[in-house]
Design a protein around this motif. Structure first.
Motif, PDB file in Angstrom:
ATOM      1  N   GLU A  10       0.831  -1.209   0.000  1.00 55.66           N
ATOM      2  CA  GLU A  10       0.000   0.000   0.000  1.00 55.66           C
ATOM      3  C   GLU A  10       0.866   1.261   0.000  1.00 55.66           C
ATOM      4  OE1 GLU A  10      -2.471  -0.476   3.462  1.00 55.66           O
ATOM      5  OE2 GLU A  10      -3.831  -1.878   2.436  1.00 55.66           O
ATOM      6  N   ARG A  11       1.916   1.268   0.824  1.00 60.94           N
ATOM      7  CA  ARG A  11       2.792   2.441   0.897  1.00 60.94           C
ATOM      8  C   ARG A  11       3.553   2.633  -0.420  1.00 60.94           C
ATOM      9  NH1 ARG A  11       6.525   2.317   5.836  1.00 60.94           N
ATOM     10  NH2 ARG A  11       7.066   4.368   5.044  1.00 60.94           N
ATOM     11  N   LYS A  14       1.348   4.133  -3.039  1.00 59.49           N
ATOM     12  CA  LYS A  14       1.213   5.584  -2.878  1.00 59.49           C
ATOM     13  C   LYS A  14       2.377   6.315  -3.554  1.00 59.49           C
ATOM     14  CE  LYS A  14      -1.527   5.519   1.324  1.00 59.49           C
ATOM     15  NZ  LYS A  14      -1.534   5.697   2.778  1.00 59.49           N
ATOM     16  N   THR A  17       1.482   6.324  -7.219  1.00 58.37           N
ATOM     17  CA  THR A  17       0.396   7.276  -7.456  1.00 58.37           C
ATOM     18  C   THR A  17       0.926   8.705  -7.435  1.00 58.37           C
ATOM     19  OG1 THR A  17      -1.182   5.762  -6.435  1.00 58.37           O
ATOM     20  CG2 THR A  17      -1.863   8.057  -6.622  1.00 58.37           C
ATOM     21  N   SER A  18       1.784   8.990  -6.487  1.00 58.80           N
ATOM     22  CA  SER A  18       2.384  10.319  -6.382  1.00 58.80           C
ATOM     23  C   SER A  18       3.209  10.645  -7.631  1.00 58.80           C
ATOM     24  CB  SER A  18       3.258  10.394  -5.131  1.00 58.80           C
ATOM     25  OG  SER A  18       3.928  11.618  -5.075  1.00 58.80           O
TER      26      SER A  18
END
Length: 184
Positions: A10-11, A14, A17-18
């Motif tokens: 999950e991290r 991110k 996504t960033s």
């Protein structure tokens, strides 16, 4: 341990996504509504994104048309675009604002390409930082005798596999964005 892997994924997701959001704001010579994502308009004292107060559409490959729902906000939108760092002068015709994206020079493409590489490297560093945190958590679990030596080795291997997949994903995103910039 499964929770640790889930959290790690999950991290790292991110981070990806960033990176994608970051690349959406890069002006590539083609009209892309994503370049306006970071432009905030003072809308009755509240900083508001343009896409929340106007329709943003691509009329041609190099033209972006911003049609506000409230025509009285045209000047505020124009001012926000001028003050932003997107480097395009808005053309206000009283009903809508047009942004015409100029063709990129070879020199500018190379500059953007370097910037893309730099941002991609930053994303990979962020992914590796997540791996480091996950490895630390795994070591704590081993030290507290929550997992066996074999589980620790398997966990280390799994975290490295997850990291390798996300690093590969970062590299692919960077390559695709560079190809887009160089082909415009």
């Amino acid at each position: 341990m499964e929770q640790l892997f889930k959290t790690t994924k999950e991290r790292m997701e991110k981070c990806i996504t960033s990176l994608n959001n970051d690349f959406a704001t890069i002006r590539a010579g083609r009209a892309n509504p994503g370049v306006l994502n970071k432009v905030m308009v003072d809308y009755y004292g509240v900083p508001t994104q343009i896409n929340q107060m106007a329709q943003v559409s691509v009329s041609e490959a190099t033209n972006l048309v911003i049609t506000p729902w409230d025509v009285s906000t045209l000047k505020a939108i124009e001012k926000a675009i001028n003050e932003s760092d997107i480097g395009i002068n808005p053309q206000n015709d009283g009903k809508c604002i047009r942004l015409i994206f100029p063709k990129l020079t070879e020199e500018r493409r190379k500059e953007i390409s370097k910037d893309i590489s730099k941002r991609g490297e930053e994303a990979k560093i962020a992914v590796r930082a997540v791996r480091h945190d996950s490895m630390d958590a795994l070591k704590k679990m081993k030290k507290a005798s929550e997992i066996t030596e074999d589980d620790f080795d398997d966990g280390e291997e799994e975290i490295q596999d997850i990291t390798d997949k996300f690093i590969e994903q970062c590299e692919k995103i960077v390559k695709d964005k560079k190809d887009e910039i160089m082909s415009v």
